[in-house]
Design a protein around this motif. Structure first.
Motif, PDB file in Angstrom:
ATOM      1  N   VAL A 190      -7.030 -13.457  -6.258  1.00  0.00           N
ATOM      2  CA  VAL A 190      -6.383 -13.997  -7.452  1.00  0.00           C
ATOM      3  C   VAL A 190      -4.941 -14.353  -7.106  1.00  0.00           C
ATOM      4  CG1 VAL A 190      -5.664 -13.453  -9.807  1.00  0.00           C
ATOM      5  CG2 VAL A 190      -7.834 -12.558  -8.937  1.00  0.00           C
ATOM      6  N   LEU A 191      -4.498 -15.517  -7.564  1.00  0.00           N
ATOM      7  CA  LEU A 191      -3.097 -15.908  -7.403  1.00  0.00           C
ATOM      8  C   LEU A 191      -2.429 -15.901  -8.765  1.00  0.00           C
ATOM      9  CD1 LEU A 191      -3.132 -18.880  -4.882  1.00  0.00           C
ATOM     10  CD2 LEU A 191      -2.660 -16.473  -4.461  1.00  0.00           C
ATOM     11  N   CYS A 192      -1.248 -15.308  -8.809  1.00  0.00           N
ATOM     12  CA  CYS A 192      -0.439 -15.266 -10.025  1.00  0.00           C
ATOM     13  C   CYS A 192       0.824 -16.075  -9.759  1.00  0.00           C
ATOM     14  CB  CYS A 192      -0.062 -13.833 -10.373  1.00  0.00           C
ATOM     15  SG  CYS A 192      -1.485 -12.751 -10.576  1.00  0.00           S
ATOM     16  N   ASP A 193       1.014 -17.131 -10.515  1.00  0.00           N
ATOM     17  CA  ASP A 193       2.196 -17.982 -10.369  1.00  0.00           C
ATOM     18  C   ASP A 193       3.281 -17.447 -11.291  1.00  0.00           C
ATOM     19  OD1 ASP A 193       3.871 -20.023  -9.656  1.00  0.00           O
ATOM     20  OD2 ASP A 193       2.790 -21.568 -10.771  1.00  0.00           O
ATOM     21  N   GLU A 194       4.305 -16.851 -10.703  1.00  0.00           N
ATOM     22  CA  GLU A 194       5.403 -16.253 -11.447  1.00  0.00           C
ATOM     23  C   GLU A 194       6.646 -17.127 -11.279  1.00  0.00           C
ATOM     24  OE1 GLU A 194       5.149 -13.534 -13.237  1.00  0.00           O
ATOM     25  OE2 GLU A 194       3.321 -12.596 -12.506  1.00  0.00           O
ATOM     26  N   VAL A 195       7.653 -16.884 -12.071  1.00  0.00           N
ATOM     27  CA  VAL A 195       8.920 -17.595 -11.934  1.00  0.00           C
ATOM     28  C   VAL A 195       9.601 -17.081 -10.669  1.00  0.00           C
ATOM     29  CG1 VAL A 195      11.180 -18.027 -12.960  1.00  0.00           C
ATOM     30  CG2 VAL A 195       9.152 -17.899 -14.421  1.00  0.00           C
ATOM     31  N   GLY A 196       9.796 -17.965  -9.684  1.00  0.00           N
ATOM     32  CA  GLY A 196      10.501 -17.608  -8.457  1.00  0.00           C
ATOM     33  C   GLY A 196       9.646 -17.101  -7.317  1.00  0.00           C
TER      34      GLY A 196
ATOM     35  N   ASP B  32      -5.102 -17.497 -11.308  1.00  0.00           N
ATOM     36  CA  ASP B  32      -6.273 -18.264 -10.897  1.00  0.00           C
ATOM     37  C   ASP B  32      -7.084 -17.452  -9.900  1.00  0.00           C
ATOM     38  OD1 ASP B  32      -5.835 -20.746 -12.257  1.00  0.00           O
ATOM     39  OD2 ASP B  32      -4.306 -21.254 -10.781  1.00  0.00           O
ATOM     40  N   ILE B  33      -8.399 -17.410 -10.109  1.00  0.00           N
ATOM     41  CA  ILE B  33      -9.282 -16.841  -9.085  1.00  0.00           C
ATOM     42  C   ILE B  33      -9.471 -17.939  -8.048  1.00  0.00           C
ATOM     43  CG2 ILE B  33     -11.571 -15.942  -8.541  1.00  0.00           C
ATOM     44  CD1 ILE B  33     -11.656 -14.848 -11.423  1.00  0.00           C
TER      45      ILE B  33
ATOM     46  N   ALA C  77      -6.925  -4.018  -3.823  1.00  0.00           N
ATOM     47  CA  ALA C  77      -6.890  -3.607  -2.411  1.00  0.00           C
ATOM     48  C   ALA C  77      -5.633  -4.121  -1.703  1.00  0.00           C
ATOM     49  CB  ALA C  77      -8.134  -4.117  -1.687  1.00  0.00           C
ATOM     50  N   LEU C  78      -5.061  -5.219  -2.189  1.00  0.00           N
ATOM     51  CA  LEU C  78      -3.915  -5.835  -1.534  1.00  0.00           C
ATOM     52  C   LEU C  78      -3.135  -6.641  -2.562  1.00  0.00           C
ATOM     53  CD1 LEU C  78      -2.445  -6.775   1.155  1.00  0.00           C
ATOM     54  CD2 LEU C  78      -4.037  -8.696   1.133  1.00  0.00           C
ATOM     55  N   SER C  79      -1.824  -6.553  -2.485  1.00  0.00           N
ATOM     56  CA  SER C  79      -0.956  -7.358  -3.331  1.00  0.00           C
ATOM     57  C   SER C  79       0.231  -7.783  -2.486  1.00  0.00           C
ATOM     58  CB  SER C  79      -0.493  -6.542  -4.539  1.00  0.00           C
ATOM     59  OG  SER C  79       0.359  -7.316  -5.351  1.00  0.00           O
ATOM     60  N   GLU C  80       0.475  -9.096  -2.431  1.00  0.00           N
ATOM     61  CA  GLU C  80       1.582  -9.623  -1.640  1.00  0.00           C
ATOM     62  C   GLU C  80       2.338 -10.667  -2.449  1.00  0.00           C
ATOM     63  OE1 GLU C  80       1.040 -10.666   2.545  1.00  0.00           O
ATOM     64  OE2 GLU C  80      -1.039 -10.017   2.310  1.00  0.00           O
ATOM     65  N   ARG C  81       3.659 -10.621  -2.372  1.00  0.00           N
ATOM     66  CA  ARG C  81       4.493 -11.652  -2.989  1.00  0.00           C
ATOM     67  C   ARG C  81       4.882 -12.659  -1.931  1.00  0.00           C
ATOM     68  NH1 ARG C  81       8.552  -8.912  -7.381  1.00  0.00           N
ATOM     69  NH2 ARG C  81       6.886  -8.318  -8.805  1.00  0.00           N
ATOM     70  N   LEU C  82       4.721 -13.923  -2.275  1.00  0.00           N
ATOM     71  CA  LEU C  82       5.080 -15.013  -1.376  1.00  0.00           C
ATOM     72  C   LEU C  82       6.057 -15.930  -2.098  1.00  0.00           C
ATOM     73  CD1 LEU C  82       1.578 -14.674  -0.673  1.00  0.00           C
ATOM     74  CD2 LEU C  82       2.888 -15.308   1.329  1.00  0.00           C
TER      75      LEU C  82
ATOM     76  N   MET D 239       3.085 -11.735 -19.765  1.00  0.00           N
ATOM     77  CA  MET D 239       4.181 -12.689 -19.662  1.00  0.00           C
ATOM     78  C   MET D 239       3.638 -14.092 -19.906  1.00  0.00           C
ATOM     79  SD  MET D 239       6.664 -13.409 -16.400  1.00  0.00           S
ATOM     80  CE  MET D 239       7.497 -11.872 -16.581  1.00  0.00           C
ATOM     81  N   ALA D 240       4.300 -14.839 -20.762  1.00  0.00           N
ATOM     82  CA  ALA D 240       3.817 -16.159 -21.155  1.00  0.00           C
ATOM     83  C   ALA D 240       3.877 -17.162 -20.013  1.00  0.00           C
ATOM     84  CB  ALA D 240       4.620 -16.671 -22.338  1.00  0.00           C
ATOM     85  N   ASP D 241       4.835 -17.017 -19.084  1.00  0.00           N
ATOM     86  CA  ASP D 241       4.986 -17.972 -17.997  1.00  0.00           C
ATOM     87  C   ASP D 241       4.009 -17.744 -16.847  1.00  0.00           C
ATOM     88  OD1 ASP D 241       7.015 -19.157 -19.366  1.00  0.00           O
ATOM     89  OD2 ASP D 241       8.608 -18.065 -18.333  1.00  0.00           O
ATOM     90  N   GLN D 242       3.288 -16.638 -16.871  1.00  0.00           N
ATOM     91  CA  GLN D 242       2.394 -16.293 -15.769  1.00  0.00           C
ATOM     92  C   GLN D 242       1.095 -17.091 -15.847  1.00  0.00           C
ATOM     93  OE1 GLN D 242       1.051 -12.253 -15.814  1.00  0.00           O
ATOM     94  NE2 GLN D 242       0.435 -12.314 -13.685  1.00  0.00           N
ATOM     95  N   LYS D 243       0.644 -17.562 -14.693  1.00  0.00           N
ATOM     96  CA  LYS D 243      -0.628 -18.260 -14.598  1.00  0.00           C
ATOM     97  C   LYS D 243      -1.451 -17.578 -13.524  1.00  0.00           C
ATOM     98  CE  LYS D 243      -2.749 -22.709 -14.013  1.00  0.00           C
ATOM     99  NZ  LYS D 243      -3.115 -23.406 -12.830  1.00  0.00           N
TER     100      LYS D 243
END
Length: 72
Positions: A22-28, A7-8, A41-46, A1-5
């Motif tokens: 790693v943080l992934c900056d998504e729309v919304g 960062d480690i 090992a872990l994935s959380e949406r904030l 996705m082009a809008d995804q950023k």
């Protein structure tokens, strides 16, 4: 996705194990992903990047209190 950023945010080690956050900056929302030895090992949406960064730092501090050493 082009809008995804992605960062480690930090990397820590203990013995022969490495944990990378790693943080992934998504729309919304922002997604925090924690990899241990390259396995997810872990994935959380904030709700936003600020909340995700704060949560990542709390997690890093807890792991370092248990003896993990910061690499980056």
């Amino acid at each position: 996705m082009a809008d995804q950023k992605r960062d480690i945010v930090w990397t820590i080690k203990a013995r022969n194990s490495t944990i990378r956050c790693v943080l992934c900056d998504e729309v919304g929302f922002a997604e925090l992903q924690v990899f241990q030895n390259d396995q997810l090992a872990l994935s959380e949406r904030l709700p936003d990047l600020g909340s995700a960064r704060a949560h990542a730092e709390e997690l890093r501090a807890r792991l370092q209190a248990r003896g993990w050493e910061r690499v980056s």
